[in-house]
Write a protein that holds these residues in place. Structure first.
Motif, PDB file in Angstrom:
ATOM      1  N   SER A 101       0.819  -1.225   0.000  1.00  0.00           N
ATOM      2  CA  SER A 101       0.000   0.000   0.000  1.00  0.00           C
ATOM      3  C   SER A 101       0.848   1.268   0.000  1.00  0.00           C
ATOM      4  N   ILE A 102       2.136   1.143   0.298  1.00  0.00           N
ATOM      5  CA  ILE A 102       3.020   2.307   0.289  1.00  0.00           C
ATOM      6  C   ILE A 102       3.317   2.767  -1.140  1.00  0.00           C
ATOM      7  N   ILE A 103       3.277   1.840  -2.094  1.00  0.00           N
ATOM      8  CA  ILE A 103       3.597   2.163  -3.492  1.00  0.00           C
ATOM      9  C   ILE A 103       2.575   3.167  -4.018  1.00  0.00           C
ATOM     10  N   PRO A 104       3.024   4.291  -4.551  1.00  0.00           N
ATOM     11  CA  PRO A 104       2.085   5.304  -5.050  1.00  0.00           C
ATOM     12  C   PRO A 104       1.202   4.768  -6.180  1.00  0.00           C
ATOM     13  N   ILE A 105       0.008   5.240  -6.225  1.00  0.00           N
ATOM     14  CA  ILE A 105      -0.998   5.012  -7.285  1.00  0.00           C
ATOM     15  C   ILE A 105      -1.492   3.564  -7.316  1.00  0.00           C
ATOM     16  N   ILE A 106      -0.601   2.607  -7.570  1.00  0.00           N
ATOM     17  CA  ILE A 106      -1.054   1.222  -7.767  1.00  0.00           C
ATOM     18  C   ILE A 106      -0.929   0.376  -6.494  1.00  0.00           C
ATOM     19  N   GLY A 107      -0.407   0.978  -5.430  1.00  0.00           N
ATOM     20  CA  GLY A 107      -0.165   0.197  -4.223  1.00  0.00           C
ATOM     21  C   GLY A 107      -1.425  -0.427  -3.654  1.00  0.00           C
ATOM     22  N   GLY A 108      -2.501   0.342  -3.592  1.00  0.00           N
ATOM     23  CA  GLY A 108      -3.755  -0.189  -3.055  1.00  0.00           C
ATOM     24  C   GLY A 108      -4.284  -1.350  -3.879  1.00  0.00           C
ATOM     25  N   PHE A 109      -4.176  -1.229  -5.213  1.00  0.00           N
ATOM     26  CA  PHE A 109      -4.642  -2.302  -6.098  1.00  0.00           C
ATOM     27  C   PHE A 109      -3.820  -3.567  -5.901  1.00  0.00           C
ATOM     28  N   LEU A 110      -2.498  -3.404  -5.788  1.00  0.00           N
ATOM     29  CA  LEU A 110      -1.630  -4.565  -5.570  1.00  0.00           C
ATOM     30  C   LEU A 110      -1.925  -5.231  -4.227  1.00  0.00           C
ATOM     31  N   ALA A 111      -2.215  -4.416  -3.219  1.00  0.00           N
ATOM     32  CA  ALA A 111      -2.527  -4.976  -1.898  1.00  0.00           C
ATOM     33  C   ALA A 111      -3.804  -5.812  -1.956  1.00  0.00           C
ATOM     34  N   ILE A 112      -4.798  -5.339  -2.706  1.00  0.00           N
ATOM     35  CA  ILE A 112      -6.056  -6.086  -2.841  1.00  0.00           C
ATOM     36  C   ILE A 112      -5.799  -7.436  -3.517  1.00  0.00           C
ATOM     37  N   ILE A 113      -4.980  -7.425  -4.569  1.00  0.00           N
ATOM     38  CA  ILE A 113      -4.644  -8.677  -5.256  1.00  0.00           C
ATOM     39  C   ILE A 113      -3.944  -9.644  -4.302  1.00  0.00           C
ATOM     40  N   ALA A 114      -3.018  -9.111  -3.505  1.00  0.00           N
ATOM     41  CA  ALA A 114      -2.301  -9.958  -2.542  1.00  0.00           C
ATOM     42  C   ALA A 114      -3.267 -10.571  -1.535  1.00  0.00           C
ATOM     43  N   TYR A 115      -4.201  -9.776  -1.035  1.00  0.00           N
ATOM     44  CA  TYR A 115      -5.186 -10.300  -0.083  1.00  0.00           C
ATOM     45  C   TYR A 115      -6.034 -11.400  -0.716  1.00  0.00           C
ATOM     46  N   ILE A 116      -6.410 -11.220  -1.978  1.00  0.00           N
ATOM     47  CA  ILE A 116      -7.230 -12.235  -2.662  1.00  0.00           C
ATOM     48  C   ILE A 116      -6.447 -13.541  -2.813  1.00  0.00           C
ATOM     49  N   ILE A 117      -5.182 -13.421  -3.233  1.00  0.00           N
ATOM     50  CA  ILE A 117      -4.349 -14.620  -3.403  1.00  0.00           C
ATOM     51  C   ILE A 117      -4.196 -15.354  -2.076  1.00  0.00           C
ATOM     52  N   ILE A 118      -3.950 -14.609  -1.022  1.00  0.00           N
ATOM     53  CA  ILE A 118      -3.783 -15.224   0.298  1.00  0.00           C
ATOM     54  C   ILE A 118      -5.075 -15.904   0.748  1.00  0.00           C
ATOM     55  N   ALA A 119      -6.208 -15.221   0.531  1.00  0.00           N
ATOM     56  CA  ALA A 119      -7.489 -15.806   0.940  1.00  0.00           C
ATOM     57  C   ALA A 119      -7.781 -17.090   0.174  1.00  0.00           C
ATOM     58  N   VAL A 120      -7.526 -17.089  -1.129  1.00  0.00           N
ATOM     59  CA  VAL A 120      -7.788 -18.271  -1.954  1.00  0.00           C
ATOM     60  C   VAL A 120      -6.893 -19.433  -1.535  1.00  0.00           C
ATOM     61  N   THR A 121      -5.624 -19.151  -1.277  1.00  0.00           N
ATOM     62  CA  THR A 121      -4.705 -20.234  -0.902  1.00  0.00           C
ATOM     63  C   THR A 121      -4.989 -20.763   0.505  1.00  0.00           C
ATOM     64  N   ILE A 122      -5.426 -19.898   1.408  1.00  0.00           N
ATOM     65  CA  ILE A 122      -5.822 -20.374   2.742  1.00  0.00           C
ATOM     66  C   ILE A 122      -7.029 -21.297   2.625  1.00  0.00           C
ATOM     67  N   ASN A 123      -8.018 -20.848   1.862  1.00  0.00           N
ATOM     68  CA  ASN A 123      -9.250 -21.616   1.727  1.00  0.00           C
ATOM     69  C   ASN A 123      -9.018 -22.958   1.033  1.00  0.00           C
ATOM     70  N   GLY A 124      -8.053 -23.009   0.129  1.00  0.00           N
ATOM     71  CA  GLY A 124      -7.786 -24.242  -0.609  1.00  0.00           C
ATOM     72  C   GLY A 124      -6.789 -25.164   0.056  1.00  0.00           C
ATOM     73  N   SER A 125      -6.259 -24.765   1.197  1.00  0.00           N
ATOM     74  CA  SER A 125      -5.253 -25.576   1.884  1.00  0.00           C
ATOM     75  C   SER A 125      -5.899 -26.408   2.979  1.00  0.00           C
ATOM     76  N   ALA A 126      -5.534 -27.682   3.060  1.00  0.00           N
ATOM     77  CA  ALA A 126      -6.063 -28.549   4.120  1.00  0.00           C
ATOM     78  C   ALA A 126      -5.628 -28.067   5.495  1.00  0.00           C
ATOM     79  N   THR A 127      -4.448 -27.463   5.572  1.00  0.00           N
ATOM     80  CA  THR A 127      -3.929 -26.968   6.845  1.00  0.00           C
ATOM     81  C   THR A 127      -4.133 -25.465   7.005  1.00  0.00           C
ATOM     82  N   LYS A 128      -4.862 -24.846   6.060  1.00  0.00           N
ATOM     83  CA  LYS A 128      -5.183 -23.418   6.121  1.00  0.00           C
ATOM     84  C   LYS A 128      -3.927 -22.543   6.182  1.00  0.00           C
ATOM     85  N   GLN A 129      -2.943 -22.927   5.420  1.00  0.00           N
ATOM     86  CA  GLN A 129      -1.729 -22.130   5.307  1.00  0.00           C
ATOM     87  C   GLN A 129      -1.761 -21.408   3.968  1.00  0.00           C
TER      88      GLN A 129
END
Length: 205
Positions: free
Chosen positions: A162-190
């Motif tokens: 989120s520190i990155i100017p202009i696109i930082g917020g968008f990149l942070a949202i993508i990172a959160y989505i990737i993390i959420a998807v991988t947690i949900n798809g992991s048997a151990t929730k990692q």
């Protein structure tokens, strides 16, 4: 003619005239299982005491160091509460430094403070305030009591996007989505951030 009770014409001890012998009268051979068919019904020994099918099949969901993994929902709730706490502190700091009207400076405060907040609590306590309230803790790889500074920094590095100017917020949202998807798809929730940090774990209790 026989010698010592041995009949050379009937070496197996069967009935006379049968060179191969026959089993004694009344003998029942064991049931056969041709072609992999299930065994016939009958009385079989009971399973071991305290045997639990659910526990046996659910063992693959246990974390490497033991313990029940924290699910996506409760982890999202903890992250949201922690984020609100950090946002309030960041806003107050921006007021103190007279930068509350500058969105970029406020974003810098928020992103950097979020990173410091999570790393400091995870390394020293093994939890953040919100995780503590919700009964969660952060362990290092293999079930270590706490992550190291490096491991915690890696698993929380995405908060600096989120520190990155202009696109930082968008990149942070993508990172959160990737993390959420991988947690949900992991048997151990990692999540992906846990994987990159060497296998950190969020555990209930």
């Amino acid at each position: 003619m026989t010698t010592g009770g041995f009949d050379p014409n009937n070496p197996a001890g069967g009935q006379p005239g049968d060179p191969y012998g026959q089993p004694p009268q009344g003998y029942n051979p064991p049931p056969q299982n041709p072609g992999g068919n299930p065994p016939p019904p009958g009385n079989y020994p009971p399973p071991p005491p305290n045997f639990d099918d659910q526990a046996a099949y659910g063992a693959s969901n246990r974390l490497p160091g033991g313990g029940e993994p924290g699910g996506l929902g409760i982890r999202f709730g903890a992250r949201l509460i922690d984020g609100l706490l950090v946002g309030i502190v960041a806003f107050l700091l921006a007021l103190v430094f007279g930068a509350s009207d500058n969105f970029l400076v406020t974003g810098l405060f928020s992103g950097l403070l979020t990173f410091i907040y999570f790393v400091a609590f995870e390394v020293t306590q093994g939890w953040t305030p919100a995780k503590k309230v919700l009964g969660l803790s952060v362990h290092g790889p293999g079930g270590a009591e706490k992550p190291t500074l490096q491991q915690s920094a890696i698993r929380n590095a995405f908060t600096l996007l989120s520190i990155i100017p202009i696109i930082g917020g968008f990149l942070a949202i993508i990172a959160y989505i990737i993390i959420a998807v991988t947690i949900n798809g992991s048997a151990t929730k990692q999540g992906k951030h846990d994987e990159l940090a060497g296998g950190t774990q969020v555990v209930k209790g």
